[in-house]
Design a protein around this motif. Structure first.
Motif, PDB file in Angstrom:
ATOM      1  N   MET A   1       0.823  -1.192   0.000  1.00 21.68           N
ATOM      2  CA  MET A   1       0.000   0.000   0.000  1.00 21.68           C
ATOM      3  C   MET A   1       0.868   1.257   0.000  1.00 21.68           C
ATOM      4  O   MET A   1       0.635   2.169  -0.757  1.00 21.68           O
ATOM      5  CB  MET A   1      -0.936  -0.013   1.207  1.00 21.68           C
ATOM      6  CG  MET A   1      -1.781   1.234   1.322  1.00 21.68           C
ATOM      7  SD  MET A   1      -2.696   1.356   2.868  1.00 21.68           S
ATOM      8  CE  MET A   1      -4.114   0.401   2.472  1.00 21.68           C
ATOM      9  N   TYR A   2       1.855   1.327   0.868  1.00 27.48           N
ATOM     10  CA  TYR A   2       2.721   2.493   0.957  1.00 27.48           C
ATOM     11  C   TYR A   2       4.147   2.068   0.670  1.00 27.48           C
ATOM     12  O   TYR A   2       4.595   1.020   1.089  1.00 27.48           O
ATOM     13  CB  TYR A   2       2.661   3.117   2.359  1.00 27.48           C
ATOM     14  CG  TYR A   2       1.275   3.549   2.736  1.00 27.48           C
ATOM     15  CD1 TYR A   2       0.751   4.710   2.209  1.00 27.48           C
ATOM     16  CD2 TYR A   2       0.492   2.782   3.574  1.00 27.48           C
ATOM     17  CE1 TYR A   2      -0.531   5.104   2.525  1.00 27.48           C
ATOM     18  CE2 TYR A   2      -0.787   3.172   3.894  1.00 27.48           C
ATOM     19  CZ  TYR A   2      -1.296   4.341   3.371  1.00 27.48           C
ATOM     20  OH  TYR A   2      -2.560   4.721   3.676  1.00 27.48           O
ATOM     21  N   GLU A   3       4.858   2.922  -0.025  1.00 29.90           N
ATOM     22  CA  GLU A   3       6.261   2.645  -0.281  1.00 29.90           C
ATOM     23  C   GLU A   3       7.069   2.844   0.993  1.00 29.90           C
ATOM     24  O   GLU A   3       6.548   3.277   1.999  1.00 29.90           O
ATOM     25  CB  GLU A   3       6.780   3.613  -1.360  1.00 29.90           C
ATOM     26  CG  GLU A   3       6.050   3.498  -2.683  1.00 29.90           C
ATOM     27  CD  GLU A   3       6.454   4.616  -3.630  1.00 29.90           C
ATOM     28  OE1 GLU A   3       7.601   5.093  -3.541  1.00 29.90           O
ATOM     29  OE2 GLU A   3       5.608   5.004  -4.434  1.00 29.90           O
ATOM     30  N   LYS A   4       8.360   2.551   0.913  1.00 29.44           N
ATOM     31  CA  LYS A   4       9.224   2.720   2.078  1.00 29.44           C
ATOM     32  C   LYS A   4       9.855   4.106   2.118  1.00 29.44           C
ATOM     33  O   LYS A   4      10.844   4.319   2.775  1.00 29.44           O
ATOM     34  CB  LYS A   4      10.309   1.649   2.073  1.00 29.44           C
ATOM     35  CG  LYS A   4       9.761   0.278   2.320  1.00 29.44           C
ATOM     36  CD  LYS A   4      10.857  -0.738   2.425  1.00 29.44           C
ATOM     37  CE  LYS A   4      10.255  -2.098   2.725  1.00 29.44           C
ATOM     38  NZ  LYS A   4      11.266  -3.112   2.880  1.00 29.44           N
ATOM     39  N   THR A   5       9.272   5.056   1.404  1.00 31.47           N
ATOM     40  CA  THR A   5       9.805   6.412   1.396  1.00 31.47           C
ATOM     41  C   THR A   5       9.012   7.280   2.358  1.00 31.47           C
ATOM     42  O   THR A   5       7.887   6.968   2.723  1.00 31.47           O
ATOM     43  CB  THR A   5       9.711   7.014  -0.012  1.00 31.47           C
ATOM     44  OG1 THR A   5       8.338   7.036  -0.421  1.00 31.47           O
ATOM     45  CG2 THR A   5      10.523   6.217  -1.011  1.00 31.47           C
ATOM     46  N   PRO A   7       6.730  10.479   3.165  1.00 30.47           N
ATOM     47  CA  PRO A   7       6.145  10.135   4.453  1.00 30.47           C
ATOM     48  C   PRO A   7       5.457   8.776   4.462  1.00 30.47           C
ATOM     49  O   PRO A   7       4.882   8.383   5.469  1.00 30.47           O
ATOM     50  CB  PRO A   7       5.120  11.256   4.668  1.00 30.47           C
ATOM     51  CG  PRO A   7       4.632  11.556   3.303  1.00 30.47           C
ATOM     52  CD  PRO A   7       5.850  11.373   2.404  1.00 30.47           C
ATOM     53  N   ASN A   8       5.491   8.078   3.331  1.00 29.08           N
ATOM     54  CA  ASN A   8       4.756   6.819   3.243  1.00 29.08           C
ATOM     55  C   ASN A   8       5.230   5.797   4.255  1.00 29.08           C
ATOM     56  O   ASN A   8       4.423   5.064   4.820  1.00 29.08           O
ATOM     57  CB  ASN A   8       4.831   6.267   1.819  1.00 29.08           C
ATOM     58  CG  ASN A   8       4.171   7.205   0.823  1.00 29.08           C
ATOM     59  OD1 ASN A   8       3.139   7.800   1.119  1.00 29.08           O
ATOM     60  ND2 ASN A   8       4.768   7.356  -0.328  1.00 29.08           N
ATOM     61  N   PHE A  11       3.634   6.762   7.494  1.00 26.01           N
ATOM     62  CA  PHE A  11       2.202   6.457   7.481  1.00 26.01           C
ATOM     63  C   PHE A  11       1.960   4.958   7.641  1.00 26.01           C
ATOM     64  O   PHE A  11       1.069   4.547   8.372  1.00 26.01           O
ATOM     65  CB  PHE A  11       1.557   6.943   6.185  1.00 26.01           C
ATOM     66  CG  PHE A  11       1.497   8.441   6.038  1.00 26.01           C
ATOM     67  CD1 PHE A  11       1.713   9.300   7.107  1.00 26.01           C
ATOM     68  CD2 PHE A  11       1.219   9.000   4.813  1.00 26.01           C
ATOM     69  CE1 PHE A  11       1.642  10.675   6.963  1.00 26.01           C
ATOM     70  CE2 PHE A  11       1.137  10.376   4.655  1.00 26.01           C
ATOM     71  CZ  PHE A  11       1.349  11.218   5.720  1.00 26.01           C
ATOM     72  N   LYS A  12       2.753   4.143   6.976  1.00 28.90           N
ATOM     73  CA  LYS A  12       2.591   2.683   7.061  1.00 28.90           C
ATOM     74  C   LYS A  12       2.833   2.199   8.495  1.00 28.90           C
ATOM     75  O   LYS A  12       2.032   1.448   9.051  1.00 28.90           O
ATOM     76  CB  LYS A  12       3.556   1.991   6.098  1.00 28.90           C
ATOM     77  CG  LYS A  12       3.484   0.472   6.119  1.00 28.90           C
ATOM     78  CD  LYS A  12       4.520  -0.126   5.161  1.00 28.90           C
ATOM     79  CE  LYS A  12       4.463  -1.619   5.090  1.00 28.90           C
ATOM     80  NZ  LYS A  12       4.683  -2.312   6.333  1.00 28.90           N
ATOM     81  N   ILE A  13       3.924   2.628   9.098  1.00 33.12           N
ATOM     82  CA  ILE A  13       4.251   2.211  10.465  1.00 33.12           C
ATOM     83  C   ILE A  13       3.188   2.701  11.437  1.00 33.12           C
ATOM     84  O   ILE A  13       2.747   1.964  12.323  1.00 33.12           O
ATOM     85  CB  ILE A  13       5.654   2.717  10.864  1.00 33.12           C
ATOM     86  CG1 ILE A  13       6.723   1.966  10.061  1.00 33.12           C
ATOM     87  CG2 ILE A  13       5.896   2.564  12.364  1.00 33.12           C
ATOM     88  CD1 ILE A  13       8.115   2.555  10.159  1.00 33.12           C
ATOM     89  N   THR A  14       2.745   3.939  11.270  1.00 26.44           N
ATOM     90  CA  THR A  14       1.744   4.516  12.174  1.00 26.44           C
ATOM     91  C   THR A  14       0.414   3.792  12.045  1.00 26.44           C
ATOM     92  O   THR A  14      -0.236   3.480  13.050  1.00 26.44           O
ATOM     93  CB  THR A  14       1.587   6.026  11.911  1.00 26.44           C
ATOM     94  OG1 THR A  14       2.865   6.655  12.046  1.00 26.44           O
ATOM     95  CG2 THR A  14       0.611   6.657  12.890  1.00 26.44           C
ATOM     96  N   LEU A  15      -0.012   3.490  10.822  1.00 24.14           N
ATOM     97  CA  LEU A  15      -1.276   2.775  10.620  1.00 24.14           C
ATOM     98  C   LEU A  15      -1.206   1.365  11.217  1.00 24.14           C
ATOM     99  O   LEU A  15      -2.142   0.930  11.888  1.00 24.14           O
ATOM    100  CB  LEU A  15      -1.640   2.710   9.135  1.00 24.14           C
ATOM    101  CG  LEU A  15      -2.963   2.025   8.814  1.00 24.14           C
ATOM    102  CD1 LEU A  15      -4.139   2.744   9.473  1.00 24.14           C
ATOM    103  CD2 LEU A  15      -3.172   1.947   7.307  1.00 24.14           C
ATOM    104  N   THR A 149      15.886  10.165   3.634  1.00 20.23           N
ATOM    105  CA  THR A 149      15.747  11.242   2.656  1.00 20.23           C
ATOM    106  C   THR A 149      16.491  10.844   1.396  1.00 20.23           C
ATOM    107  O   THR A 149      17.359   9.967   1.417  1.00 20.23           O
ATOM    108  CB  THR A 149      16.330  12.574   3.175  1.00 20.23           C
ATOM    109  OG1 THR A 149      17.730  12.411   3.364  1.00 20.23           O
ATOM    110  CG2 THR A 149      15.670  13.003   4.468  1.00 20.23           C
ATOM    111  N   ASN A 150      16.145  11.474   0.325  1.00 23.19           N
ATOM    112  CA  ASN A 150      16.819  11.189  -0.952  1.00 23.19           C
ATOM    113  C   ASN A 150      17.833  12.272  -1.283  1.00 23.19           C
ATOM    114  O   ASN A 150      18.071  12.566  -2.444  1.00 23.19           O
ATOM    115  CB  ASN A 150      15.777  11.071  -2.085  1.00 23.19           C
ATOM    116  CG  ASN A 150      14.950   9.822  -1.948  1.00 23.19           C
ATOM    117  OD1 ASN A 150      15.453   8.785  -1.512  1.00 23.19           O
ATOM    118  ND2 ASN A 150      13.690   9.902  -2.291  1.00 23.19           N
TER     119      ASN A 150
END
Length: 173
Positions: A1-5, A7-8, A11-15, A149-150
């Protein structure tokens, strides 16, 4: 659902953390105006209302007047002068908080264009733990994670392995 970038990743960890601790039948008061993550919570079946942008340091009335069973405060406490009072005024028995951790290699964030987008506090994990304990909360679970960060440079490299966020689930004692 969310990439590992970012804020995704955040968001993934928080969800995942939210889903681990909070049932979708709970009503959530999310501190702060509607934001991308409150929309994600709604899209995932949570009943979420947001505060309206009032300065919670001066006006905690929403905490007292709204009906909710859980409070979420994702990247909010670092903007408050007095999170102690906010924590005392929460009437639910459950809270999820995430904060940016203070980094030894980077000063506290201060927007050059937005007077409200500034970090008064950038906590170390023990400081948030102590604040919760002093206001009558017991930490049940927590997780720390990095902020990639990139960009190129010394600080961006440090961000790959230095924890930037601290996410806590606590219940009233």
């Amino acid at each position: 659902m969310y990439e590992k970038t970012f804020p995704n990743k955040r968001f993934k960890i928080t969800l995942e953390f939210l889903e681990k601790h909070i049932a979708k039948s709970e009503s959530i008061l999310d501190l702060g105006v509607e934001n991308p993550f409150s929309k994600i919570m709604n899209q995932n079946g949570y009943q979420v209302i947001n505060t309206k942008g009032e300065d919670l340091d001066f006006d905690p009335s929403t905490l007292v007047n709204e009906k909710y069973t859980v409070v979420t405060a994702f990247e909010i406490f670092e903007h408050l002068l007095n999170p102690f009072t906010v924590l005392q005024n929460i009437k639910s028995d459950k809270i999820l908080i995430s904060i940016p951790l203070r980094l030894w290699f980077s000063p506290a964030y201060q927007s050059k264009t937005d007077q409200w987008d500034r970090h008064y506090h950038e906590f170390e994990d023990w400081q948030l733990d102590w604040l919760l304990e002093k206001t009558g909360w017991k930490i049940i679970d927590h997780v720390k994670f990095t902020h990639p960060t990139n960009k190129i440079g010394f600080r961006p490299i440090l961000r790959y392995f230095t924890n930037r966020y601290y996410l806590v689930y606590a219940e009233k004692k």
